[in-house]
Motif scaffolding. Structure first.
Motif, PDB file in Angstrom:
ATOM      1  N   PHE A 110       0.717  -1.321  -0.011  1.00 57.31           N
ATOM      2  CA  PHE A 110      -0.054   0.103  -0.022  1.00 57.31           C
ATOM      3  C   PHE A 110       0.812   1.128   0.075  1.00 57.31           C
ATOM      4  N   TRP A 111       0.382   2.382  -0.606  1.00 56.32           N
ATOM      5  CA  TRP A 111       1.214   3.350  -0.517  1.00 56.32           C
ATOM      6  C   TRP A 111       0.062   4.709  -0.179  1.00 56.32           C
ATOM      7  N   LYS A 112       0.485   5.816   0.794  1.00 58.12           N
ATOM      8  CA  LYS A 112      -0.464   6.497   1.274  1.00 58.12           C
ATOM      9  C   LYS A 112      -0.049   8.077   0.453  1.00 58.12           C
ATOM     10  N   LYS A 113      -0.789   8.804   0.171  1.00 54.83           N
ATOM     11  CA  LYS A 113      -0.643  10.113  -0.341  1.00 54.83           C
ATOM     12  C   LYS A 113      -1.519  10.935   0.363  1.00 54.83           C
ATOM     13  N   GLU A 114      -0.685  12.041   1.320  1.00 54.05           N
ATOM     14  CA  GLU A 114      -1.521  13.022   1.892  1.00 54.05           C
ATOM     15  C   GLU A 114      -1.836  14.427   1.324  1.00 54.05           C
ATOM     16  N   THR A 115      -2.814  15.098   1.237  1.00 54.55           N
ATOM     17  CA  THR A 115      -3.170  16.220   0.709  1.00 54.55           C
ATOM     18  C   THR A 115      -3.608  17.024   1.968  1.00 54.55           C
ATOM     19  N   GLY A 116      -2.730  18.313   2.049  1.00 55.31           N
ATOM     20  CA  GLY A 116      -3.196  19.356   2.944  1.00 55.31           C
ATOM     21  C   GLY A 116      -2.951  20.797   2.418  1.00 55.31           C
ATOM     22  N   SER A 117      -2.657  21.720   3.240  1.00 53.98           N
ATOM     23  CA  SER A 117      -2.609  23.016   2.457  1.00 53.98           C
ATOM     24  C   SER A 117      -1.320  23.211   2.092  1.00 53.98           C
ATOM     25  N   ALA A 118      -0.410  22.305   2.194  1.00 55.48           N
ATOM     26  CA  ALA A 118       0.914  22.371   1.575  1.00 55.48           C
ATOM     27  C   ALA A 118       1.084  21.697   0.172  1.00 55.48           C
ATOM     28  N   GLY A 119      -0.278  20.828  -0.284  1.00 57.44           N
ATOM     29  CA  GLY A 119      -0.148  20.176  -1.492  1.00 57.44           C
ATOM     30  C   GLY A 119      -0.241  18.732  -1.030  1.00 57.44           C
ATOM     31  N   ALA A 120      -0.011  18.102  -2.178  1.00 58.36           N
ATOM     32  CA  ALA A 120       0.024  16.423  -1.985  1.00 58.36           C
ATOM     33  C   ALA A 120       1.442  15.825  -1.777  1.00 58.36           C
ATOM     34  N   THR A 121       1.409  14.975  -0.617  1.00 55.35           N
ATOM     35  CA  THR A 121       2.978  14.425  -0.636  1.00 55.35           C
ATOM     36  C   THR A 121       2.723  12.908  -0.311  1.00 55.35           C
ATOM     37  N   TRP A 122       3.839  12.158  -0.961  1.00 60.23           N
ATOM     38  CA  TRP A 122       3.714  10.624  -0.585  1.00 60.23           C
ATOM     39  C   TRP A 122       4.345  10.622   0.766  1.00 60.23           C
ATOM     40  N   VAL A 123       3.788   9.899   1.483  1.00 58.24           N
ATOM     41  CA  VAL A 123       4.284   9.635   2.948  1.00 58.24           C
ATOM     42  C   VAL A 123       5.390   8.656   2.542  1.00 58.24           C
ATOM     43  N   ASP A 124       6.416   9.024   3.592  1.00 57.85           N
ATOM     44  CA  ASP A 124       7.931   8.167   3.801  1.00 57.85           C
ATOM     45  C   ASP A 124       7.419   7.071   4.753  1.00 57.85           C
ATOM     46  N   ALA A 125       8.085   5.751   4.281  1.00 58.70           N
ATOM     47  CA  ALA A 125       8.266   4.620   5.101  1.00 58.70           C
ATOM     48  C   ALA A 125       9.177   5.112   6.341  1.00 58.70           C
ATOM     49  N   ARG A 126       8.899   4.298   7.460  1.00 58.79           N
ATOM     50  CA  ARG A 126       9.498   4.622   8.669  1.00 58.79           C
ATOM     51  C   ARG A 126      10.629   3.432   9.146  1.00 58.79           C
ATOM     52  N   VAL A 127      11.938   3.772   9.531  1.00 56.24           N
ATOM     53  CA  VAL A 127      12.660   2.866   9.767  1.00 56.24           C
ATOM     54  C   VAL A 127      12.333   2.266  10.998  1.00 56.24           C
ATOM     55  N   SER A 128      11.534   2.870  12.031  1.00 58.85           N
ATOM     56  CA  SER A 128      10.954   2.177  13.200  1.00 58.85           C
ATOM     57  C   SER A 128      10.024   0.926  13.149  1.00 58.85           C
ATOM     58  N   ASP A 129       9.372   1.064  11.819  1.00 60.34           N
ATOM     59  CA  ASP A 129       8.648   0.110  11.332  1.00 60.34           C
ATOM     60  C   ASP A 129       9.608  -1.238  11.202  1.00 60.34           C
ATOM     61  N   ASP A 130      10.415  -0.943  10.237  1.00 58.81           N
ATOM     62  CA  ASP A 130      11.455  -1.892  10.106  1.00 58.81           C
ATOM     63  C   ASP A 130      11.962  -2.659  11.431  1.00 58.81           C
ATOM     64  N   ALA A 131      12.538  -1.750  12.477  1.00 55.55           N
ATOM     65  CA  ALA A 131      12.508  -2.219  13.632  1.00 55.55           C
ATOM     66  C   ALA A 131      11.656  -3.105  14.512  1.00 55.55           C
ATOM     67  N   ALA A 132      10.243  -2.607  14.166  1.00 58.13           N
ATOM     68  CA  ALA A 132       9.117  -3.384  14.926  1.00 58.13           C
ATOM     69  C   ALA A 132       9.218  -4.834  14.313  1.00 58.13           C
ATOM     70  N   LEU A 133       9.217  -4.919  13.040  1.00 58.34           N
ATOM     71  CA  LEU A 133       9.197  -6.138  12.463  1.00 58.34           C
ATOM     72  C   LEU A 133      10.566  -7.110  12.878  1.00 58.34           C
ATOM     73  N   ALA A 134      11.792  -6.502  13.068  1.00 55.65           N
ATOM     74  CA  ALA A 134      12.910  -7.178  13.223  1.00 55.65           C
ATOM     75  C   ALA A 134      12.730  -7.925  14.808  1.00 55.65           C
ATOM     76  N   ARG A 135      11.796  -7.287  15.782  1.00 53.05           N
ATOM     77  CA  ARG A 135      11.557  -7.762  17.055  1.00 53.05           C
ATOM     78  C   ARG A 135      11.019  -9.245  16.956  1.00 53.05           C
ATOM     79  N   TRP A 136      10.169  -9.474  15.769  1.00 62.66           N
ATOM     80  CA  TRP A 136       9.765 -10.979  15.531  1.00 62.66           C
ATOM     81  C   TRP A 136      10.706 -11.864  14.857  1.00 62.66           C
ATOM     82  N   GLY A 137      11.870 -11.150  14.793  1.00 62.09           N
ATOM     83  CA  GLY A 137      12.895 -12.284  14.022  1.00 62.09           C
ATOM     84  C   GLY A 137      12.776 -12.280  12.533  1.00 62.09           C
ATOM     85  N   ILE A 138      12.102 -11.179  12.032  1.00 57.58           N
ATOM     86  CA  ILE A 138      12.277 -11.125  10.488  1.00 57.58           C
ATOM     87  C   ILE A 138      12.947  -9.884   9.976  1.00 57.58           C
TER      88      ILE A 138
END
Lengths: 83, 162
Positions: free
Chosen positions: B129-157
């Protein structure tokens, strides 16, 4: 060999189309990415090596070393942001 | 007919109905754990003052369903659970809208709690999935987070996303 390419999100926007068929001599996902980067300035920008990119081969996430085969569906996209 | 384990849809979902469907008629179930993800109207960090008006969710039809099915199979292999289901919306959403539901059933609560978190951590970094946010500053694609990779690594993946 002939493969189907699919592009998503900002990669799709940079290239200007969601999918295309290509003929390629590349053996792996990584080689294919480098090959696509050569096509035009827009492709060079989309596939710039410093740009984080993920790939799927027949709808399964793979890394750059994955070998590609005739008729494969290959997708290139930015890191995912669902959930 | 086997119940749908993964639903990808534009429409809103009814959490109660989904939970009921998950464990209906199954008297082995002692625990159901669920998670709901919602659209916020703001981010944290340097742009915290900006407001988001809408969010567009793009996905890879075919791979989306398949990848989440595989994640549910992985949850069944790791945890002693009876059933799990995921509903994920796509298309144009607004702040306050529900985006995703993960629900899991088990005999006792420990397995459901863990499996639910596992599925969310997995989904955040591997589901296309990919999220694109629209606000007063226009439309921007959301960046993936390194913290989410770290969360997955906790499960050994070890799976690189961001």
């Amino acid at each position: 060999m002939n493969v189907t390419l699919k592009y998503f999100a900002s990669i799709r926007e940079a290239i200007g189309q969601p999918s295309e068929w290509v003929q390629t001599q590349s053996k792996t996902i990584g080689e294919l990415r480098a090959e696509l980067a050569q096509r035009s300035p827009a492709y060079a920008l989309a596939f710039a090596p410093e740009r984080p990119m993920r790939a799927a081969l027949n709808q399964v996430m793979v890394d750059a070393s994955a070998p590609i085969s005739e008729g494969a569906e290959i997708a290139f996209f930015p890191p995912v942001t669902g959930g | 007919m086997a119940q749908a384990r993964v639903l990808i849809q534009t429409q809103d979902f009814d959490v109660s109905a989904q939970i009921a469907a998950l464990h209906a008629h199954d008297a082995r179930v002692g625990a159901v754990c669920s998670f709901v993800g919602l659209v916020r109207d703001r981010n944290t960090g340097p742009n915290a003052a900006l407001r988001i008006n809408s969010m567009e969710l793009e996905h890879y039809p075919g791979m989306t369903e398949k990848s989440i099915e595989d994640m549910i199979d992985a949850a069944h292999a790791r945890f002693d659970i009876f059933a799990a289901r995921v509903v994920h919306r796509v298309g144009l959403l607004q702040p306050l809208d529900a985006v995703v539901l993960v629900a899991v059933s088990s005999a006792h609560r420990g397995e459901s709690f863990k499996a639910c978190e596992f599925l969310m951590d997995y989904l955040k970094t591997q589901a296309p999935f990919w999220k694109k946010e629209t606000g007063s500053a226009g439309a921007t694609w959301v960046d993936a987070r390194v913290s989410d990779d770290a969360a997955l690594a906790r499960w050994g993946i070890q799976a690189k996303n961001a």
